[in-house]
Design a protein around this motif. Structure first.
Motif, mmCIF file in Angstrom:
data_model
loop_
_atom_site.group_PDB
_atom_site.id
_atom_site.type_symbol
_atom_site.label_atom_id
_atom_site.label_comp_id
_atom_site.label_asym_id
_atom_site.label_seq_id
_atom_site.Cartn_x
_atom_site.Cartn_y
_atom_site.Cartn_z
ATOM 1 N N ASN A 24 0.806 -1.181 0.061
ATOM 2 C CA ASN A 24 0.156 0.219 -0.138
ATOM 3 C C ASN A 24 0.854 1.247 -0.027
ATOM 4 O O ASN A 24 0.644 2.152 -0.967
ATOM 5 N N VAL A 25 1.876 1.252 0.905
ATOM 6 C CA VAL A 25 2.761 2.462 0.775
ATOM 7 C C VAL A 25 3.492 2.569 -0.571
ATOM 8 O O VAL A 25 3.546 3.681 -1.038
ATOM 9 N N VAL A 26 3.929 1.619 -0.948
ATOM 10 C CA VAL A 26 4.808 1.759 -2.285
ATOM 11 C C VAL A 26 3.708 2.284 -3.470
ATOM 12 O O VAL A 26 3.939 3.201 -4.246
ATOM 13 N N LEU A 27 2.365 1.810 -3.479
ATOM 14 C CA LEU A 27 1.531 2.343 -4.437
ATOM 15 C C LEU A 27 0.999 3.705 -4.173
ATOM 16 O O LEU A 27 0.960 4.357 -5.300
ATOM 17 N N VAL A 28 0.948 3.978 -3.019
ATOM 18 C CA VAL A 28 0.435 5.532 -2.630
ATOM 19 C C VAL A 28 1.748 6.413 -2.995
ATOM 20 O O VAL A 28 1.496 7.490 -3.474
ATOM 21 N N THR A 79 -5.681 -1.228 -2.355
ATOM 22 C CA THR A 79 -4.839 -1.909 -1.417
ATOM 23 C C THR A 79 -5.115 -1.056 0.041
ATOM 24 O O THR A 79 -4.885 -1.731 1.346
ATOM 25 N N LEU A 80 -5.705 0.092 -0.189
ATOM 26 C CA LEU A 80 -5.997 0.776 1.143
ATOM 27 C C LEU A 80 -7.226 0.267 1.816
ATOM 28 O O LEU A 80 -7.352 -0.002 2.982
ATOM 29 N N MET A 81 -8.146 -0.130 0.930
ATOM 30 C CA MET A 81 -9.327 -1.006 1.397
ATOM 31 C C MET A 81 -8.988 -2.263 1.940
ATOM 32 O O MET A 81 -9.367 -2.605 3.160
#
Length: 102
Positions: A24-28, A79-81
């Motif tokens: 999630n961190v990488v995608l954001v 990925t956040l959800m």
């Protein structure tokens, strides 16, 4: 961040939750760096890229991310959800964090 890779006994370890949050961190991060303003900050107002090779290199990387900005938006939202659901289930005791190491 280093605490996320410690197991219950204090040694190196990680679980499914750590991987979900890391993805999630990488995608954001990719979504944030791929915005139009980052592209302008790295390469805006340059008349000759040849005189600024580092800024040109950065501009090309940010431009690659910018071309995939919407894909990063949807993937990071997904990925956040998933992260929120996983944390909610672990915190409520419905499931336990699946550990890979330690």
């Amino acid at each position: 961040m280093a605490q996320a890779f410690r197991g219950p006994d204090g040694n190196f370890g990680f679980g499914l939750g750590t991987l979900i949050l890391l993805v999630n961190v990488v995608l954001v991060w990719g979504y944030s760096l791929g915005c139009h303003s980052c592209r302008h900050i790295t390469g805006g107002r340059l008349k000759h890229f040849s005189k600024h090779p580092v800024r040109y290199w950065m501009w090309t990387k940010v431009s690659w991310l910018n071309a995939r900005h919407m894909q990063f938006a949807w993937a990071s939202l997904g990925t956040l959800m998933l992260s929120d659901l996983y944390i909610m289930l672990v915190a409520s005791g419905a499931i336990s964090d699946l550990r890979f190491f330690n």
